[in-house]
Design a protein around this motif. Structure first.
Motif, PDB file in Angstrom:
ATOM      1  N   ALA A  97      -4.055  -7.507  15.040  1.00 39.65           N
ATOM      2  CA  ALA A  97      -4.057  -8.955  14.933  1.00 39.65           C
ATOM      3  C   ALA A  97      -5.467  -9.533  14.907  1.00 39.65           C
ATOM      4  N   GLY A  98      -6.457  -8.783  15.393  1.00 36.49           N
ATOM      5  CA  GLY A  98      -7.811  -9.298  15.421  1.00 36.49           C
ATOM      6  C   GLY A  98      -8.058 -10.116  16.668  1.00 36.49           C
ATOM      7  N   ARG A  99      -9.312 -10.500  16.889  1.00 32.13           N
ATOM      8  CA  ARG A  99      -9.691 -11.230  18.092  1.00 32.13           C
ATOM      9  C   ARG A  99      -9.469 -12.721  17.907  1.00 32.13           C
ATOM     10  N   SER A 100      -8.899 -13.379  18.907  1.00 37.98           N
ATOM     11  CA  SER A 100      -8.676 -14.831  18.844  1.00 37.98           C
ATOM     12  C   SER A 100      -9.576 -15.540  19.841  1.00 37.98           C
ATOM     13  N   LYS A 101      -9.890 -16.813  19.556  1.00 36.14           N
ATOM     14  CA  LYS A 101     -10.725 -17.602  20.449  1.00 36.14           C
ATOM     15  C   LYS A 101      -9.879 -18.258  21.537  1.00 36.14           C
ATOM     16  N   LYS A 102     -10.492 -18.407  22.708  1.00 41.45           N
ATOM     17  CA  LYS A 102      -9.826 -19.100  23.811  1.00 41.45           C
ATOM     18  C   LYS A 102      -9.683 -20.586  23.481  1.00 41.45           C
ATOM     19  N   ALA A 103      -8.577 -21.179  23.919  1.00 44.10           N
ATOM     20  CA  ALA A 103      -8.454 -22.626  23.811  1.00 44.10           C
ATOM     21  C   ALA A 103      -9.520 -23.276  24.690  1.00 44.10           C
ATOM     22  N   ARG A 104      -9.940 -24.442  24.319  1.00 49.24           N
ATOM     23  CA  ARG A 104     -11.079 -25.058  25.004  1.00 49.24           C
ATOM     24  C   ARG A 104     -10.817 -25.247  26.485  1.00 49.24           C
ATOM     25  N   ASN A 105      -9.618 -25.679  26.844  1.00 49.11           N
ATOM     26  CA  ASN A 105      -9.262 -25.927  28.240  1.00 49.11           C
ATOM     27  C   ASN A 105      -8.266 -24.908  28.763  1.00 49.11           C
ATOM     28  N   GLN A 106      -8.256 -23.746  28.216  1.00 48.80           N
ATOM     29  CA  GLN A 106      -7.259 -22.745  28.597  1.00 48.80           C
ATOM     30  C   GLN A 106      -7.615 -22.119  29.931  1.00 48.80           C
TER      31      GLN A 106
ATOM     32  N   VAL B  78       0.858  -1.174   0.000  1.00 49.21           N
ATOM     33  CA  VAL B  78       0.000   0.000   0.000  1.00 49.21           C
ATOM     34  C   VAL B  78       0.897   1.227   0.000  1.00 49.21           C
ATOM     35  N   GLY B  79       0.670   2.095  -0.958  1.00 46.27           N
ATOM     36  CA  GLY B  79       1.429   3.333  -1.053  1.00 46.27           C
ATOM     37  C   GLY B  79       0.637   4.473  -0.448  1.00 46.27           C
ATOM     38  N   SER B  80       1.303   5.321   0.325  1.00 42.76           N
ATOM     39  CA  SER B  80       0.654   6.475   0.939  1.00 42.76           C
ATOM     40  C   SER B  80       1.539   7.693   0.745  1.00 42.76           C
ATOM     41  N   ALA B  81       0.905   8.822   0.451  1.00 40.95           N
ATOM     42  CA  ALA B  81       1.637  10.057   0.172  1.00 40.95           C
ATOM     43  C   ALA B  81       0.986  11.208   0.906  1.00 40.95           C
ATOM     44  N   GLY B  82       1.820  12.081   1.446  1.00 41.04           N
ATOM     45  CA  GLY B  82       1.329  13.253   2.152  1.00 41.04           C
ATOM     46  C   GLY B  82       2.032  14.502   1.691  1.00 41.04           C
ATOM     47  N   HIS B  83       2.203  15.435   2.590  1.00 45.67           N
ATOM     48  CA  HIS B  83       2.841  16.698   2.247  1.00 45.67           C
ATOM     49  C   HIS B  83       4.363  16.635   2.353  1.00 45.67           C
ATOM     50  N   ASP B  84       4.894  15.483   2.710  1.00 46.40           N
ATOM     51  CA  ASP B  84       6.339  15.326   2.732  1.00 46.40           C
ATOM     52  C   ASP B  84       6.843  14.944   1.346  1.00 46.40           C
ATOM     53  N   ASP B  85       8.137  14.831   1.198  1.00 46.13           N
ATOM     54  CA  ASP B  85       8.752  14.561  -0.106  1.00 46.13           C
ATOM     55  C   ASP B  85       9.071  13.088  -0.311  1.00 46.13           C
ATOM     56  N   THR B  86       8.366  12.209   0.364  1.00 43.66           N
ATOM     57  CA  THR B  86       8.648  10.777   0.261  1.00 43.66           C
ATOM     58  C   THR B  86       7.350   9.997   0.033  1.00 43.66           C
ATOM     59  N   LEU B  87       7.502   8.892  -0.690  1.00 45.23           N
ATOM     60  CA  LEU B  87       6.412   7.940  -0.880  1.00 45.23           C
ATOM     61  C   LEU B  87       6.648   6.782   0.076  1.00 45.23           C
ATOM     62  N   LYS B  88       5.679   6.531   0.953  1.00 47.04           N
ATOM     63  CA  LYS B  88       5.812   5.459   1.926  1.00 47.04           C
ATOM     64  C   LYS B  88       5.119   4.212   1.386  1.00 47.04           C
ATOM     65  N   MET B  89       5.876   3.117   1.311  1.00 48.47           N
ATOM     66  CA  MET B  89       5.331   1.835   0.860  1.00 48.47           C
ATOM     67  C   MET B  89       5.312   0.875   2.046  1.00 48.47           C
ATOM     68  N   THR B  90       4.123   0.362   2.375  1.00 50.71           N
ATOM     69  CA  THR B  90       3.952  -0.510   3.529  1.00 50.71           C
ATOM     70  C   THR B  90       3.504  -1.892   3.068  1.00 50.71           C
ATOM     71  N   ASP B  91       4.157  -2.922   3.601  1.00 51.76           N
ATOM     72  CA  ASP B  91       3.827  -4.302   3.254  1.00 51.76           C
ATOM     73  C   ASP B  91       2.613  -4.737   4.074  1.00 51.76           C
ATOM     74  N   LEU B  92       1.490  -4.989   3.424  1.00 54.91           N
ATOM     75  CA  LEU B  92       0.285  -5.397   4.137  1.00 54.91           C
ATOM     76  C   LEU B  92       0.442  -6.767   4.779  1.00 54.91           C
ATOM     77  N   ARG B  93       1.238  -7.625   4.186  1.00 54.84           N
ATOM     78  CA  ARG B  93       1.460  -8.946   4.786  1.00 54.84           C
ATOM     79  C   ARG B  93       2.166  -8.818   6.122  1.00 54.84           C
ATOM     80  N   ALA B  94       3.130  -7.947   6.192  1.00 59.51           N
ATOM     81  CA  ALA B  94       3.854  -7.754   7.449  1.00 59.51           C
ATOM     82  C   ALA B  94       2.945  -7.168   8.517  1.00 59.51           C
ATOM     83  N   VAL B  95       2.004  -6.340   8.107  1.00 59.75           N
ATOM     84  CA  VAL B  95       1.121  -5.688   9.068  1.00 59.75           C
ATOM     85  C   VAL B  95       0.049  -6.638   9.580  1.00 59.75           C
ATOM     86  N   PHE B  96      -0.567  -7.410   8.681  1.00 56.50           N
ATOM     87  CA  PHE B  96      -1.687  -8.250   9.069  1.00 56.50           C
ATOM     88  C   PHE B  96      -1.301  -9.709   9.297  1.00 56.50           C
ATOM     89  N   GLU B  97      -0.686 -10.347   8.313  1.00 55.26           N
ATOM     90  CA  GLU B  97      -0.466 -11.787   8.401  1.00 55.26           C
ATOM     91  C   GLU B  97       0.566 -12.163   9.458  1.00 55.26           C
TER      92      GLU B  97
END
Length: 403
Positions: free
Chosen positions: A383-392, A289-308
Motif C-alpha cells: 500500500a505504500g507509506r501514508s502521512k499522519k493526519a494533522r491532528n491524529q 501482468v502475466g507470469s510463467a514458471g515451471h508449472d503448466d499454468t499462466l498466472k494473470m494478476t490484476d495490478l489494479r487490485a494489487v496496488f490501487e
C-alpha cells in the motif's frame, strides 16, 4: 483472473501490443494464444505446433499482426496472428538453440543463442544483417534503448554488452567487466538513465549510463534465489520510474522499489515453481501482468487490485482515524476533567497517551513527557507509506465510551 492452464511448461510469453491477447511458447513446441477480458474471463484463440522441439522465446511485430517464435529447433517461425498459421520459416537461423528474440525496430529483430552468438535480422530477408560472437555463454536477455539505437545484452558469461545496431563492425561498442555472476535479466528505470540486472545469486546490479558500462554502480541484495525475470510497472503508477517487478526462482513475483530500496510486497505466488518470464500487457501499459514458471499454468494478476485497491483501503483507514480525533475534541470543563493532547507524533513514531484522572493540567511543563518509541508498520507493504493526519492521535477506543 483465474490461472490459464496450458498443458505444458511455459518457456516464454508475449502480449499483443493493442489487443487483450496473450501468447505462450511451450516445452512441447506448441504456441497457444488466449483472449481475455476486463472481468478476467479467457478463451483459447489458436493452437499450433511449428516444431516438435521446445519453443523458448516469442515476440510480436509493432502492430501485432505477426508473432515470431524460435527455440531449440534453431529456426525462426513467423506466425500470422489473425489466422493462427505459420506464414514463413527461416531454418537454421543459428547453429545452437535460440534462447532470446526481440523486436528492435519495425524491420529489425535480434536473436541470441546458447553459445552466446547474437544476430540481427531484417524480417524481409533470409540472411542475417550482422552477427556478434563476443559472448561465450548463453544470451539470457535483451534490452532495447531506442534513443541511442542500442541493444543491451546480458549473458551467462557474467558480462553485459552494448551493441549499436547502426554500426558496421561485428563487435560491441562497450562490454562490462566480469561481474563474477550469471546475468539473467535486465530492465531500464529512471527514463532509461539506469539499468537494473538480475543475477544468479539474487542480487540486483544497477548500471548508470552516464558513468559508462564498465561496472555496476550499486548492488541491491535481498532475493534469496536467482532473479530470472524483470519488468517495469505501467507509467500510470506514480512510483513506476523506480519500481520494478522481479521474478525469482523461489516462485515469488515481487514489487521492489529502488532509490530508496524497499521491498513493497509480493504480487503473485507460484509456490515451489521458479518464475521464468513476466510481462505486462498492452505494451507494458496495461492492467494485467502475466507470469510463467515451471508449472503448466499462466498466472494473470490484476495490478489494479494489487496496488490501487490497497491504496483505497488505506484512505478509508485514515478517514476513520480523523473521525476519532474529532470526537476527542471535547470541552476541558467536562465533569471528568479529561483533556487529550491532539498534537500528531512525528512520522514513524507512536505517542503513548493516557487521560488524566486528576485536575492537573496535562500541558504542564513539569509533567513528565511521554516516551516515544518506533513501531513496525502493520499495514500492507504494497500500500505504500501514508502521512499522519494533522491532528491524529493514537488512543484506546474504550476511553471514549464514557464521554
Amino acid at each position: 483472473m483465474p490461472d490459464i492452464p496450458v498443458g505444458s511448461q511455459i518457456f516464454d510469453l508475449a502480449f499483443h501490443p493493442t489487443h487483450s491477447t496473450v501468447y505462450t511458447g511451450l516445452l512441447n513446441g506448441k504456441v497457444k494464444a488466449f483472449r481475455y477480458d476486463e472481468q478476467g474471463q479467457h478463451e483459447a484463440s489458436f493452437v499450433l505446433r511449428p516444431s516438435k522441439r521446445s519453443c523458448r522465446c516469442l515476440d510480436t511485430s509493432q502492430d501485432g499482426s505477426r508473432l515470431w517464435a524460435t527455440g531449440k529447433a534453431k529456426a525462426i517461425f513467423t506466425i500470422d496472428t489473425t489466422t493462427g498459421t505459420v506464414s514463413e520459416t527461416r531454418k537454421n537461423a543459428h547453429d545452437s538453440p535460440v534462447n532470446r528474440i526481440k523486436r528492435l525496430m519495425p524491420q529489425m529483430l535480434g536473436t541470441g543463442d546458447d553459445d552466446g552468438v547474437i544476430k540481427l535480422w531484417d524480417p524481409r530477408k533470409s540472411d542475417p544483417i550482422r552477427s556478434y560472437t563476443h559472448h561465450y555463454d548463453f544470451i539470457s536477455d535483451f534490452l532495447w534503448l531506442d534513443d541511442k539505437k542500442q541493444l543491451i545484452t546480458t549473458s551467462g558469461d557474467g558480462t553485459l554488452s552494448v551493441i549499436d545496431v547502426r554500426g558496421k563492425k561485428p563487435e560491441p561498442v562497450a562490454q562490462s567487466e566480469d561481474q563474477e555472476d550469471e546475468l539473467l535479466s535486465i530492465v531500464a528505470i529512471r527514463s532509461g538513465s539506469k539499468v537494473v540486472v538480475g543475477t544468479q545469486t539474487g542480487i540486483l546490479s544497477v548500471f548508470n549510463r552516464s558513468h559508462g558500462w564498465g561496472d555496476c554502480v550499486d548492488r541491491v541484495p535481498g532475493h534469496p534465489q536467482s532473479i530470472d525475470a524483470l519488468c517495469t510497472l505501467p507509467s500510470s503508477y506514480p512510483s513506476s520510474h523506480s519500481t520494478i517487478l522481479t521474478g525469482s526462482s523461489d516462485g515469488l513475483l515481487r514489487a521492489v522499489q529502488l532509490f530508496p530500496t524497499k521491498l513493497l510486497g509480493v504480487v503473485a505466488d507460484h509456490g515451489s515453481f521458479p518464475i521464468e518470464r513476466i510481462a505486462v500487457d498492452l505494451g507494458g501499459e496495461g492492467r494485467w501482468v502475466g507470469s510463467a514458471g515451471h508449472d503448466d499454468t499462466l498466472k494473470m494478476t490484476d495490478l489494479r487490485a494489487v496496488f490501487e485497491d490497497e491504496e483505497g483501503d488505506e484512505a478509508v483507514d485514515e478517514s476513520e482515524n480523523v473521525q476519532i480525533v474529532q470526537a476527542s475534541d471535547i470541552d476541558p470543563q467536562e465533569p471528568d476533567g479529561a483533556v487529550v493532547e491532539t498534537q500528531a507524533p512525528p512520522e514513524g513514531t507512536a505517542a503513548v497517551m493516557e487521560a488524566s484522572d486528576s485536575d492537573e493540567d496535562v500541558g504542564d511543563s513539569h509533567s513528565p513527557k511521554e516516551k516515544k518509541r518506533k513501531l513496525k508498520s502493520s499495514k500492507n507493504a504494497l500500500a505504500g507509506r501514508s502521512k499522519k493526519a494533522r491532528n491524529q492521535i493514537d488512543a484506546d477506543p474504550s476511553f471514549f465510551n464514557g464521554l
